[in-house]
Motif scaffolding. Structure first.
Motif, short mmCIF file in Angstrom:
data_model
loop_
_atom_site.label_atom_id
_atom_site.label_comp_id
_atom_site.label_asym_id
_atom_site.label_seq_id
_atom_site.Cartn_x
_atom_site.Cartn_y
_atom_site.Cartn_z
N GLY A 48 1.69 7.05 0.79
CA GLY A 48 2.79 7.29 -0.14
C GLY A 48 3.90 6.27 0.03
N TRP A 49 4.76 6.19 -0.99
CA TRP A 49 5.83 5.19 -0.93
C TRP A 49 6.81 5.47 0.20
CZ3 TRP A 49 10.87 6.70 -1.25
CH2 TRP A 49 11.13 7.97 -1.77
N TRP A 50 6.97 6.75 0.59
CA TRP A 50 7.90 7.09 1.67
C TRP A 50 7.36 6.62 3.03
CZ3 TRP A 50 5.10 10.32 -1.38
CH2 TRP A 50 4.03 10.99 -0.78
N GLN A 51 6.10 6.20 3.09
CA GLN A 51 5.52 5.69 4.32
C GLN A 51 5.45 4.16 4.33
OE1 GLN A 51 1.85 7.90 3.70
NE2 GLN A 51 2.33 9.22 5.46
N ALA A 52 6.09 3.53 3.36
CA ALA A 52 5.94 2.09 3.18
C ALA A 52 6.57 1.28 4.30
CB ALA A 52 6.56 1.67 1.84
N PHE A 53 7.53 1.85 5.03
CA PHE A 53 8.26 1.08 6.04
C PHE A 53 7.71 1.30 7.46
CE2 PHE A 53 11.10 1.96 2.50
CZ PHE A 53 11.55 0.69 2.18
N ALA A 54 6.60 1.99 7.57
CA ALA A 54 6.00 2.23 8.88
C ALA A 54 4.52 1.88 8.84
CB ALA A 54 6.17 3.70 9.28
N THR A 55 3.99 1.53 10.00
CA THR A 55 2.56 1.24 10.10
C THR A 55 1.77 2.53 9.88
OG1 THR A 55 2.95 -0.57 11.65
CG2 THR A 55 0.74 0.38 11.60
N GLN A 56 0.78 2.45 9.01
CA GLN A 56 0.02 3.63 8.64
C GLN A 56 -1.46 3.44 8.97
OE1 GLN A 56 1.39 6.49 7.51
NE2 GLN A 56 3.39 5.48 7.73
N GLU A 57 -2.05 4.46 9.56
CA GLU A 57 -3.50 4.44 9.80
C GLU A 57 -4.14 5.42 8.85
OE1 GLU A 57 -6.80 4.81 13.40
OE2 GLU A 57 -4.67 5.08 13.81
N ALA A 58 -5.01 4.90 8.01
CA ALA A 58 -5.64 5.74 6.99
C ALA A 58 -6.95 5.09 6.58
CB ALA A 58 -4.72 5.90 5.78
N GLN A 59 -7.77 5.89 5.90
CA GLN A 59 -9.02 5.36 5.38
C GLN A 59 -8.72 4.47 4.18
OE1 GLN A 59 -12.22 8.19 4.99
NE2 GLN A 59 -13.20 7.02 3.35
N GLN A 60 -9.22 3.27 4.21
CA GLN A 60 -8.96 2.31 3.16
C GLN A 60 -10.00 2.44 2.05
OE1 GLN A 60 -6.13 0.34 3.62
NE2 GLN A 60 -5.94 1.63 5.43
N ALA A 61 -9.70 1.86 0.91
CA ALA A 61 -10.66 1.83 -0.18
C ALA A 61 -11.87 1.00 0.23
CB ALA A 61 -10.01 1.24 -1.42
N PRO A 62 -13.08 1.38 -0.20
CA PRO A 62 -14.27 0.62 0.20
C PRO A 62 -14.20 -0.82 -0.29
CG PRO A 62 -14.78 2.18 -1.55
CD PRO A 62 -13.40 2.51 -1.09
N ILE A 63 -14.70 -1.72 0.53
CA ILE A 63 -14.63 -3.16 0.24
C ILE A 63 -16.06 -3.70 0.18
CG2 ILE A 63 -13.78 -5.41 1.02
CD1 ILE A 63 -11.59 -3.89 2.54
N ARG A 64 -16.38 -4.38 -0.91
CA ARG A 64 -17.69 -4.99 -1.06
C ARG A 64 -17.72 -6.32 -0.31
NH1 ARG A 64 -22.30 -2.73 -2.81
NH2 ARG A 64 -21.11 -1.76 -4.51
N ILE A 65 -18.75 -6.53 0.50
CA ILE A 65 -18.88 -7.78 1.24
C ILE A 65 -19.06 -8.95 0.27
CG2 ILE A 65 -20.38 -9.08 2.80
CD1 ILE A 65 -18.75 -7.08 4.27
N THR A 66 -18.29 -9.99 0.44
CA THR A 66 -18.42 -11.21 -0.36
C THR A 66 -18.24 -12.42 0.56
OG1 THR A 66 -16.05 -11.23 -0.90
CG2 THR A 66 -17.52 -10.12 -2.47
N GLY A 67 -18.69 -13.55 0.10
CA GLY A 67 -18.51 -14.77 0.88
C GLY A 67 -19.64 -15.74 0.67
N ALA A 68 -19.46 -16.93 1.19
CA ALA A 68 -20.47 -17.98 1.07
C ALA A 68 -21.54 -17.80 2.15
CB ALA A 68 -19.82 -19.35 1.19
N GLU A 69 -22.77 -18.00 1.74
CA GLU A 69 -23.89 -17.84 2.67
C GLU A 69 -24.14 -19.15 3.42
OE1 GLU A 69 -28.72 -17.07 2.41
OE2 GLU A 69 -27.40 -16.26 0.84
N THR A 70 -24.33 -19.02 4.72
CA THR A 70 -24.68 -20.15 5.57
C THR A 70 -25.95 -19.80 6.35
OG1 THR A 70 -23.30 -19.36 7.40
CG2 THR A 70 -22.28 -20.86 5.80
#
Length: 378
Positions: A48-70
């Motif tokens: 929430g916006w009231w937590q914007a000024f402090a470090t927050q630990e929470a579950q983040q939105a899922p992130i799809r792996i991307t990047g260049a293949e080596t």
């Protein structure tokens, strides 16, 4: 004892408390909107916006792996970083059923010889004996502590980047083009009419005042289509001239009523002395009435400007829906449809739209109070 001088009555305390509650209820969402407009979309989704000024630990939105293949020998590798901020991962997973199945630096077996490792700082390594080309890369669910982050990129994107076919910067200019003339024109016309109705004797004045009062209760929606048809008939059509005249017509009854009631309460001796000294009606109006009526003029200017700035219906009918004609309210409606999940964009756009009305209100509020209370105390 209840009437001792210096003591406030229960009613006074109730009024003060009610005003304080209303102010708080108004300030809280405005402050939340302002804070959210400087946050990233991920932070808005996770806290929430009231937590914007402090470090927050929470579950983040899922992130799809991307990047260049080596390639490293016979192993195909994609390496990168999950976050653009300094987030610290405390747990992660590859399934929504088990979003915290692995600890940082542990390796998840994806099958077929593929594996994924996510470090505490959010860096990842995806490896496989076969190429990832054409394959659907996994999503990563993380629980992470994110430090406070604020950015002005939201406002930069809102004002300068085209969104939904048009930048809000152009819509901002369109709204100013509508609101300023639509505020000034009714004031000019209503001031002359109010002076005539207040201090000039002519046949039918009482009937005209009654007609103006009656027009105050006419619904705006009732006159939109007939007025547009009239504009099309006489060749005005849709455009800035049409919307200026429409707002002028809709605002004149209130303006005349407000200014006339104010001018009627001005000292009669001043006007009679000016007439005795040979001043014309126009000179009396310009040099005496207008300066004395400035609080009432400012009061109506605030009401009219806020109305025209926040208007959507009249703008849609008399201005159109083209990208070069949209006002802020119409642009925000499009953003709600096309970017409904981008809360950082919506909050920045909304605050841009309310910034000017807030500036106008707070800069002229002293005149608003004087104009509304004029004549209440003799």
């Amino acid at each position: 004892m209840d009437n001792i001088a210096g003591q406030k009555s229960a009613l006074a305390w109730a009024v003060n408390l009610s005003v304080a509650v209303l102010v708080i209820l108004w300030i809280i969402p405005t402050a939340g909107l302002l804070v959210s407009s400087f946050r990233s979309g991920d932070q808005i989704d996770s806290s929430g916006w009231w937590q914007a000024f402090a470090t927050q630990e929470a579950q983040q939105a899922p992130i799809r792996i991307t990047g260049a293949e080596t390639t490293e020998g016979e192993t195909h590798v994609i390496a990168g970083h999950l976050f653009t901020t300094g987030a610290t991962v405390s747990a992660w997973g590859i399934s929504s059923r088990e979003p915290a199945a692995f600890a940082p630096d542990e390796t998840a077996d994806l099958g077929g010889g593929s594996s994924l490792t996510v470090a505490q700082d959010g860096s990842f390594t995806l490896s496989s004996p076969t190429s990832f080309e054409g394959a659907r890369l996994p999503r990563v669910f993380t629980t992470a502590a994110t430090p406070p982050e604020f950015t002005i990129d939201n406002y930069r994107n809102v004002i300068f980047s085209p969104m939904a076919g048009q930048s809000i910067g152009q819509a901002f200019l369109n709204t100013l083009t509508v609101s300023i003339p639509a505020t000034v024109i009714p004031i000019l016309v209503a001031a002359f009419a109010a002076y005539a109705l207040a201090w000039m004797d002519f046949p039918g004045r009482a009937l005209l005042i009654a007609t103006i009062v009656g027009l105050l209760v006419v619904p705006l929606q009732l006159a939109l289509i007939p007025l547009l048809q009239l504009h099309n008939t006489i060749g005005i059509g849709k455009g800035y001239l049409g919307i200026w005249l429409a707002h002028t017509g809709f605002g004149l009854p209130m303006a005349i009523y407000l200014l006339r009631n104010y001018m009627v309460g001005l000292p009669k001796d001043i006007i009679e002395n000016a007439r005795v000294d040979g001043a014309t009606e126009f000179q009396i109006f310009v040099k005496i009435i207008l300066p004395l009526s400035f609080p009432a003029l400012a009061s109506f200017a605030i009401f009219q400007f806020l109305w025209t700035w926040n208007d959507l219906l009249v703008a849609l009918v008399f201005l159109g829906t083209g990208n070069d004609q949209q006002v802020l309210t119409g642009n925000l409606v499009n953003l709600m449809g096309s970017r409904g999940g981008d809360w950082e964009i919506l909050s920045a756009s909304a605050f841009v739209s309310i910034a000017v009305p807030l500036l106008v209100f707070f800069s002229m509020q002293r005149f608003l109070v004087r104009g509304l209370l004029a004549g209440s105390v003799k």
